[in-house]
Design an enzyme around this catalytic site. Structure first.
Site, PDB file in Angstrom:
ATOM      1  N   TRP A  91     -24.106  99.937-115.515  1.00 25.41           N
ATOM      2  CA  TRP A  91     -25.220  99.820-116.457  1.00 25.41           C
ATOM      3  C   TRP A  91     -24.962 100.718-117.665  1.00 25.41           C
ATOM      4  O   TRP A  91     -24.080 101.591-117.589  1.00 25.41           O
ATOM      5  CB  TRP A  91     -26.534 100.231-115.767  1.00 25.41           C
ATOM      6  CG  TRP A  91     -27.724  99.555-116.380  1.00 25.41           C
ATOM      7  CD1 TRP A  91     -28.696 100.129-117.150  1.00 25.41           C
ATOM      8  CD2 TRP A  91     -28.058  98.167-116.288  1.00 25.41           C
ATOM      9  NE1 TRP A  91     -29.599  99.170-117.555  1.00 25.41           N
ATOM     10  CE2 TRP A  91     -29.225  97.965-117.047  1.00 25.41           C
ATOM     11  CE3 TRP A  91     -27.453  97.058-115.671  1.00 25.41           C
ATOM     12  CZ2 TRP A  91     -29.814  96.704-117.191  1.00 25.41           C
ATOM     13  CZ3 TRP A  91     -28.042  95.806-115.812  1.00 25.41           C
ATOM     14  CH2 TRP A  91     -29.215  95.647-116.556  1.00 25.41           C
ATOM     15  N   ASP A  95     -29.011 103.543-126.141  1.00 27.47           N
ATOM     16  CA  ASP A  95     -30.299 103.359-126.817  1.00 27.47           C
ATOM     17  C   ASP A  95     -31.236 102.531-125.946  1.00 27.47           C
ATOM     18  O   ASP A  95     -30.865 102.085-124.861  1.00 27.47           O
ATOM     19  CB  ASP A  95     -30.093 102.712-128.185  1.00 27.47           C
ATOM     20  CG  ASP A  95     -29.731 101.241-128.076  1.00 27.47           C
ATOM     21  OD1 ASP A  95     -29.140 100.831-127.037  1.00 27.47           O
ATOM     22  OD2 ASP A  95     -30.042 100.480-129.002  1.00 27.47           O
ATOM     23  N   GLU A 128     -30.167  99.407-124.368  1.00 29.13           N
ATOM     24  CA  GLU A 128     -29.202  99.596-123.284  1.00 29.13           C
ATOM     25  C   GLU A 128     -27.824  99.059-123.602  1.00 29.13           C
ATOM     26  O   GLU A 128     -27.061  98.719-122.715  1.00 29.13           O
ATOM     27  CB  GLU A 128     -29.700  98.919-121.985  1.00 29.13           C
ATOM     28  CG  GLU A 128     -31.177  99.074-121.740  1.00 29.13           C
ATOM     29  CD  GLU A 128     -31.580  98.741-120.318  1.00 29.13           C
ATOM     30  OE1 GLU A 128     -31.748  97.554-120.029  1.00 29.13           O
ATOM     31  OE2 GLU A 128     -31.734  99.657-119.511  1.00 29.13           O
ATOM     32  N   GLU A 129     -27.501  98.960-124.889  1.00 28.44           N
ATOM     33  CA  GLU A 129     -26.243  98.314-125.230  1.00 28.44           C
ATOM     34  C   GLU A 129     -25.184  99.245-125.772  1.00 28.44           C
ATOM     35  O   GLU A 129     -23.999  99.055-125.527  1.00 28.44           O
ATOM     36  CB  GLU A 129     -26.496  97.191-126.244  1.00 28.44           C
ATOM     37  CG  GLU A 129     -27.192  95.994-125.605  1.00 28.44           C
ATOM     38  CD  GLU A 129     -27.700  95.000-126.629  1.00 28.44           C
ATOM     39  OE1 GLU A 129     -27.697  95.317-127.829  1.00 28.44           O
ATOM     40  OE2 GLU A 129     -28.115  93.906-126.208  1.00 28.44           O
ATOM     41  N   GLU A 152     -40.357  87.688-122.443  1.00 27.06           N
ATOM     42  CA  GLU A 152     -39.709  88.702-123.269  1.00 27.06           C
ATOM     43  C   GLU A 152     -39.477  88.168-124.682  1.00 27.06           C
ATOM     44  O   GLU A 152     -39.728  88.838-125.664  1.00 27.06           O
ATOM     45  CB  GLU A 152     -38.364  89.085-122.631  1.00 27.06           C
ATOM     46  CG  GLU A 152     -37.597  90.154-123.368  1.00 27.06           C
ATOM     47  CD  GLU A 152     -36.257  90.434-122.693  1.00 27.06           C
ATOM     48  OE1 GLU A 152     -35.347  89.568-122.755  1.00 27.06           O
ATOM     49  OE2 GLU A 152     -36.105  91.512-122.100  1.00 27.06           O
TER      50      GLU A 152
END
Ligand SMILES: *[C@@H]1O[C@H](CO)[C@@H](O)[C@H](O)[C@H]1NC(C)=O
Ligand SMILES: *[C@@H]1O[C@H](CO)[C@@H](O)[C@H](O)[C@H]1NC(C)=O
Ligand SMILES: *[C@@H]1O[C@H](CO)[C@@H](O)[C@H](O)[C@H]1NC(C)=O
Ligand SMILES: *[C@@H]1O[C@H](CO)[C@@H](O)[C@H](O)[C@H]1NC(C)=O
Ligand SMILES: *[C@@H]1O[C@H](CO)[C@@H](O)[C@H](O)[C@H]1NC(C)=O
Ligand SMILES: *[C@@H]1O[C@H](CO)[C@@H](O)[C@H](O)[C@H]1NC(C)=O
Length: 610
Positions: A147, A203, A206-207, A429
């Site tokens: 992750w 960030d 999550e990238e 989303e």
């Protein structure tokens, strides 16, 4: 905190009034739906979160493409902050039960105390590293897959939520609960912020690994609030007092003169135009602040200029924005270069664009004037092409015209969300940039929370101040020297609330949910070996309700009052056809142990066995 916005005296056309009436009725319905949507995703009670520990939110009930059936520190903290603010505002809107809501908040506190001490791929509590882990399994176990980690906004956001609840407790004479239960958890998170703010991390999307504006903005806020709480309860937070102004100092580097660059210290070809900057402004909004550029307050020139650059960046790239001109709300997403799920508008980013403007309107109204600078001129020119820099008092016609235009602009963002909300009120989303069809995770907890915070701000219901006024001075020179923290697992918990718990002698209302596709005229029942279920007599069975049944969600439900607390029962579902024929589901009798104690809202999810 509640206050009343001064009604605009500017005249509205009849069409505008009708649009406003339709928006108001959508908002009334969608807020109830959003509150319910949030509660449905909450552990130990939510119908969409089976198996989730008490106090944890799943991000979404979606388990595939994408699988969001996990709990994220960030999403949970933002949602609980919204709920704690609701509790603090004295609200009993949306059908919320205040006693139950406070139990939920306490469950959140207890669950986070446990999660802080769970060793995970980011590390452990011993040196604080484990606090940067972004997501966990719903049963409080670590998530061990690969992750984007660590993510350093989580501890800050969790501290903000917990400090907000602590202030609520202090104001009700419960300082000792804060000292004994809340502070041990909060101080771990503050120590983490004080130690790691000057290191890169992933960030909020999550990238990418780097330094994030959003992360630093909320870290600054957490340290400022932490210092104030420590003082109130007679504790010290050395990291708070030593680091806050240095975090603020670094935060200034994200302003590039035209807009907020979302991420620095990162190898990227992106423009840096990103919803995370708008989210940074709304989550550090202080209703008592001036329009300070240093903290990027919603009414500051920087935040407004950034808002325009951000929104305009999506006008030409989404088909759903065809024909929408500058100055009219556009569908917006995370960042223009986004390719996740095809790169689409998100509900929560549209809502953030609206919320920042409602915040700014609140601030101008409170201050009694509106200032236009060279920096923010381009934002205001969308509403008056000849407007000049200057300060306009709230008594002037210009102020009234501008603020009513900006309010209409903010409403337009909510109007887009209305337009693209499916009839069942579910907020996913994202929605497709070409076709506007909802996509990615359905019933996203954060989408619902964003809906509630933005419509609260629209109604001028604002959270308490976080002390921005005492913390907006930027040191003349940045000199980062983070402080090594000390960490200790928190052990004290709130006494188990007996309010709402089930004594072994009581009647226990258990809600059964069954998924089965039925035709009109066909009804579903339960039978079992107890009197509430007719002792297996199909003419005495318990009839389920189809009130939640939709074409896409074939849900039958019913609340059965069971007197067998603590003991097992047997049951099975059957259908009665329109001609009276009884059809049983297949398989063995089902067995269920009727609970006692807490959790307070037992429910069972079943699927018909054909
Ligand atoms: C915290 O975790 C450590 C390491 O797993 C364990 O030894 C300790 O008992 C835990 N403390 C609490 C209060 O749960
Ligand atoms: C650490 O802080 C200094 C001073 O503000 C800044 O120049 C530097 O980029 C920061 N680095 C990280 C990784 O945060
Ligand atoms: C939108 O349409 C373009 C052009 O047809 C296509 O390349 C893209 O994949 C579509 N995006 C989504 C999210 O459907
Ligand atoms: C609501 O409707 C949307 C669009 O039709 C669908 O994708 C979604 O699954 C529905 N959600 C629920 C909870 O019924
Ligand atoms: C019902 O079934 C359960 C499970 O088989 C059994 O333990 C229980 O004693 C039964 N209750 C009655 C009232 O027969
Ligand atoms: C009753 O309806 C069911 C379902 O449509 C059908 O399968 C069954 O044959 C019918 N029975 C009688 C006696 O008409």
């Amino acid at each position: 905190m509640r206050s009343i916005v001064v009604a605009s005296t500017a005249g509205l056309l009849l069409g505008g009034q009708m649009a406003a009436a339709s928006l108001d009725s959508y908002i009334a319905k969608e807020s109830v739906r959003s509150y319910q949507g949030i509660m449905d995703n909450l552990g130990n009670k939510g119908v969409k979160a089976p198996g989730t520990a008490a106090g944890l939110f799943i991000a979404s009930p979606n388990t595939a493409n994408p699988d969001y059936f996990y709990t994220w520190t960030r999403d949970s903290a933002l949602t609980f902050k919204c709920l704690i603010d609701l509790l603090d505002s004295g609200s009993s809107d949306y059908g919320l039960n205040r006693a139950e809501l406070e139990t939920d908040i306490r469950n959140y506190v207890s669950a986070q105390a446990v999660l802080q001490n769970v060793s995970n791929p980011s590390g452990t509590l011993e040196d604080g590293t484990g606090l940067g882990e972004p997501k966990f399994e719903i049963d409080l176990n670590p998530f061990t897959g690969s992750w984007g980690r660590p993510q350093r906004d989580g501890p800050a956001l969790r501290a903000i939520a917990m400090i907000t609840y602590s202030n609520y407790l202090v104001s009700r004479g419960k300082k000792s609960d804060v000292v004994n239960i809340m502070w041990p958890i909060i101080s771990n998170d503050l120590a983490y912020v004080g130690q790691y703010w000057n290191e890169t991390g992933f960030d909020l999307w999550e990238e990418q690994d780097g330094s994030s504006f959003f992360t630093l903005a909320v870290q600054h806020r957490a340290l400022v609030q932490g210092a104030a709480l420590a003082k109130t309860i007679g504790k010290t937070c050395s990291a708070c007092s030593s680091q806050a102004s240095q975090v603020l100092c670094f935060l200034q580097s994200f302003w590039n003169g035209e807009y907020i660059t979302a991420n620095i210290n990162m190898d990227t070809t992106r423009t840096g135009i990103d919803a995370s900057s708008v989210l940074g402004s709304i989550h550090t909004f202080d209703p008592e602040a001036s329009c300070d550029d240093s903290t990027f307050q919603p009414c500051s020139s920087r935040a407004l200029a950034n808002h325009k650059v951000y929104v305009d960046a999506f006008r030409s790239i989404y088909k759903v924005n065809d024909g929408i001109k500058e100055g009219s709300a556009a569908n917006v997403g995370r960042y223009p270069e986004d390719v996740y799920q095809g790169g689409n508008p998100w509900y929560l980013t549209d809502l953030a664009a609206a919320e920042m403007l409602y915040d700014a309107l609140y601030q101008w109204n409170k201050i009694g004037s509106l200032e236009i600078t060279q920096t923010s001129l381009s934002f205001f020119r969308d509403f008056d092409s000849t407007i000049k820099a200057g300060t306009y008092s709230s008594r002037t016609k210009t102020y009234k015209i501008l603020t009513s235009a900006i309010r209409a602009y903010a409403d337009d963002f909510v109007g887009l969300v209305e337009k693209y909300t499916p009839s069942n009120g579910s907020l996913a989303e994202q929605y497709n940039r070409n076709t506007s069809v909802p996509l990615s995770a359905n019933d996203l907890t954060w989408s619902f929370a964003s809906f509630l915070t933005s419509i609260q701000r629209r109604a001028s219901i604002v959270p308490a101040s976080w002390g921005e006024k005492t913390a907006n001075n930027v040191p003349s020179k940045c000199a980062a020297s983070p402080m090594t923290g000390t960490y200790k697992a928190a052990t004290a918990t709130f006494p188990t609330s007996t309010a709402g718990c089930i004594p072994a002698t009581d009647v226990v209302p258990v809600t059964f949910y069954l998924i089965e596709n039925t035709y009109y005229g066909e009804n579903v029942y339960m039978a079992g070996n107890v009197s509430a279920l007719g002792n297996w007599d199909t003419s005495e069975g318990f009839a389920l309700d189809a009130g939640l049944y939709t074409e896409t969600d074939n849900l039958w439900f019913g609340s059965v009052e069971l007197i067998e607390a603590g003991t097992p029962i047997e049951y099975k579902y059957y259908k009665i056809e329109s001609n009276g024929t009884v059809t049983w589901e297949s398989g063995d009798n089902r067995v269920y142990i009727v609970p006692t104690g807490c959790p307070i809202q037992p429910n069972v999810q079943d699927v018909w066995r054909s």
